[in-house]
Scaffold this motif. Sequence first.
Motif, PDB file in Angstrom:
ATOM      1  N   ARG A  76       0.859  -1.200   0.000  1.00  0.00           N
ATOM      2  CA  ARG A  76       0.000   0.000   0.000  1.00  0.00           C
ATOM      3  C   ARG A  76       0.892   1.245   0.000  1.00  0.00           C
ATOM      4  O   ARG A  76       0.623   2.217  -0.697  1.00  0.00           O
ATOM      5  N   GLN A  77       1.953   1.200   0.785  1.00  0.00           N
ATOM      6  CA  GLN A  77       2.867   2.345   0.844  1.00  0.00           C
ATOM      7  C   GLN A  77       3.644   2.477  -0.466  1.00  0.00           C
ATOM      8  O   GLN A  77       3.882   3.581  -0.949  1.00  0.00           O
ATOM      9  N   ASP A 114      -7.198   9.011  -4.839  1.00  0.00           N
ATOM     10  CA  ASP A 114      -8.345   8.472  -5.578  1.00  0.00           C
ATOM     11  C   ASP A 114      -7.964   7.377  -6.585  1.00  0.00           C
ATOM     12  O   ASP A 114      -8.812   6.904  -7.334  1.00  0.00           O
ATOM     13  N   ALA A 115      -6.713   6.942  -6.583  1.00  0.00           N
ATOM     14  CA  ALA A 115      -6.316   5.834  -7.476  1.00  0.00           C
ATOM     15  C   ALA A 115      -7.139   4.597  -7.113  1.00  0.00           C
ATOM     16  O   ALA A 115      -7.426   4.351  -5.934  1.00  0.00           O
ATOM     17  N   LEU A 116      -7.507   3.838  -8.144  1.00  0.00           N
ATOM     18  CA  LEU A 116      -8.371   2.672  -7.916  1.00  0.00           C
ATOM     19  C   LEU A 116      -7.551   1.401  -7.771  1.00  0.00           C
ATOM     20  O   LEU A 116      -6.647   1.135  -8.574  1.00  0.00           O
ATOM     21  N   ILE A 117      -7.875   0.631  -6.744  1.00  0.00           N
ATOM     22  CA  ILE A 117      -7.197  -0.646  -6.500  1.00  0.00           C
ATOM     23  C   ILE A 117      -8.251  -1.742  -6.633  1.00  0.00           C
ATOM     24  O   ILE A 117      -9.158  -1.859  -5.802  1.00  0.00           O
ATOM     25  N   HIS A 118      -8.162  -2.477  -7.743  1.00  0.00           N
ATOM     26  CA  HIS A 118      -9.124  -3.538  -8.023  1.00  0.00           C
ATOM     27  C   HIS A 118      -8.541  -4.857  -7.526  1.00  0.00           C
ATOM     28  O   HIS A 118      -7.360  -5.141  -7.751  1.00  0.00           O
ATOM     29  N   HIS A 171     -13.049 -10.045 -11.455  1.00  0.00           N
ATOM     30  CA  HIS A 171     -13.039  -8.929 -10.492  1.00  0.00           C
ATOM     31  C   HIS A 171     -13.902  -9.242  -9.268  1.00  0.00           C
ATOM     32  O   HIS A 171     -14.973  -9.824  -9.383  1.00  0.00           O
ATOM     33  N   ARG A 172     -13.436  -8.834  -8.073  1.00  0.00           N
ATOM     34  CA  ARG A 172     -14.236  -9.051  -6.857  1.00  0.00           C
ATOM     35  C   ARG A 172     -14.556  -7.766  -6.102  1.00  0.00           C
ATOM     36  O   ARG A 172     -15.603  -7.687  -5.471  1.00  0.00           O
ATOM     37  N   ALA A 173     -13.633  -6.805  -6.106  1.00  0.00           N
ATOM     38  CA  ALA A 173     -13.871  -5.585  -5.305  1.00  0.00           C
ATOM     39  C   ALA A 173     -12.964  -4.474  -5.795  1.00  0.00           C
ATOM     40  O   ALA A 173     -11.919  -4.738  -6.401  1.00  0.00           O
ATOM     41  N   THR A 174     -13.390  -3.245  -5.536  1.00  0.00           N
ATOM     42  CA  THR A 174     -12.556  -2.077  -5.864  1.00  0.00           C
ATOM     43  C   THR A 174     -12.539  -1.124  -4.672  1.00  0.00           C
ATOM     44  O   THR A 174     -13.572  -0.895  -4.037  1.00  0.00           O
ATOM     45  N   PHE A 175     -11.346  -0.632  -4.365  1.00  0.00           N
ATOM     46  CA  PHE A 175     -11.159   0.347  -3.293  1.00  0.00           C
ATOM     47  C   PHE A 175     -10.385   1.523  -3.866  1.00  0.00           C
ATOM     48  O   PHE A 175      -9.660   1.374  -4.850  1.00  0.00           O
ATOM     49  N   THR A 176     -10.478   2.671  -3.202  1.00  0.00           N
ATOM     50  CA  THR A 176      -9.534   3.739  -3.521  1.00  0.00           C
ATOM     51  C   THR A 176      -8.313   3.533  -2.627  1.00  0.00           C
ATOM     52  O   THR A 176      -8.394   2.870  -1.574  1.00  0.00           O
ATOM     53  N   LEU A 195      -7.704   2.173   1.546  1.00  0.00           N
ATOM     54  CA  LEU A 195      -6.779   1.139   2.036  1.00  0.00           C
ATOM     55  C   LEU A 195      -5.629   1.716   2.852  1.00  0.00           C
ATOM     56  O   LEU A 195      -5.013   1.004   3.643  1.00  0.00           O
ATOM     57  N   LEU A 196      -5.329   2.997   2.626  1.00  0.00           N
ATOM     58  CA  LEU A 196      -4.203   3.615   3.339  1.00  0.00           C
ATOM     59  C   LEU A 196      -4.578   5.056   3.712  1.00  0.00           C
ATOM     60  O   LEU A 196      -4.079   6.016   3.112  1.00  0.00           O
ATOM     61  N   PRO A 197      -5.497   5.198   4.691  1.00  0.00           N
ATOM     62  CA  PRO A 197      -5.929   6.553   5.042  1.00  0.00           C
ATOM     63  C   PRO A 197      -4.825   7.343   5.733  1.00  0.00           C
ATOM     64  O   PRO A 197      -3.948   6.755   6.369  1.00  0.00           O
ATOM     65  N   HIS A 198      -4.893   8.660   5.592  1.00  0.00           N
ATOM     66  CA  HIS A 198      -3.955   9.557   6.293  1.00  0.00           C
ATOM     67  C   HIS A 198      -2.510   9.153   6.042  1.00  0.00           C
ATOM     68  O   HIS A 198      -1.692   9.086   6.953  1.00  0.00           O
ATOM     69  N   SER A 199      -2.215   8.852   4.785  1.00  0.00           N
ATOM     70  CA  SER A 199      -0.905   8.273   4.482  1.00  0.00           C
ATOM     71  C   SER A 199       0.233   9.283   4.543  1.00  0.00           C
ATOM     72  O   SER A 199       0.047  10.476   4.304  1.00  0.00           O
TER      73      SER A 199
END
Length: 137
Positions: free
Chosen positions: A92-93, A102-106, A113-118, A122-126
């Motif tokens: 993630r780092q 806002d990059a998409l992590i599928h 495909h199963r899920a998509t996150f920004t 996955l890495l808030p307050h990075s």
Amino acid sequence: MTPLDPSLFKKAHSALSYSYSPYSRFPVSCCIKTASGQYYSGANVENASYSLCLCAEAVAIGHMVHEGEQKIAEIFIIGTGDALCTPCGACRQRIREFASDDALIHIGDPKGHRATFTLAELLPHSFGPHNLEQPHD
Ligand code: THU
């Protein structure tokens, strides 16, 4: 939301066959799509000295940077098992270095495909390059 680019899954899926994972027997692969629309894939590369194992994301990022690109727009990661194969903390780092919040992590498996996150999910307050932009004393 724009539909998922089918090439991302196809290219990530083809990279799975290059995984070198004799120790974990857990192949992982991924494909990055850059802001300029180029694709860079990678698969995990393990080592008998376990701590030297390279994650699929690290290999794909190295591939991308080596080709002169530095902006990840989306990444599709494939792993097996019931649990979603979300990127490990270190990856993630690694993604953060070259991607915005806002990059998409599928996330998918060999079937699709199963899920998509920004990235921010996955890495808030990075911590990232912006932290080092101020001049030092
Ligand atoms: N792995 C990745 O390639 N990416 C991740 O984000 C999670 C883990 C690999 C590392 C190792 O070769 C195998 O999965 C088991 O941990």
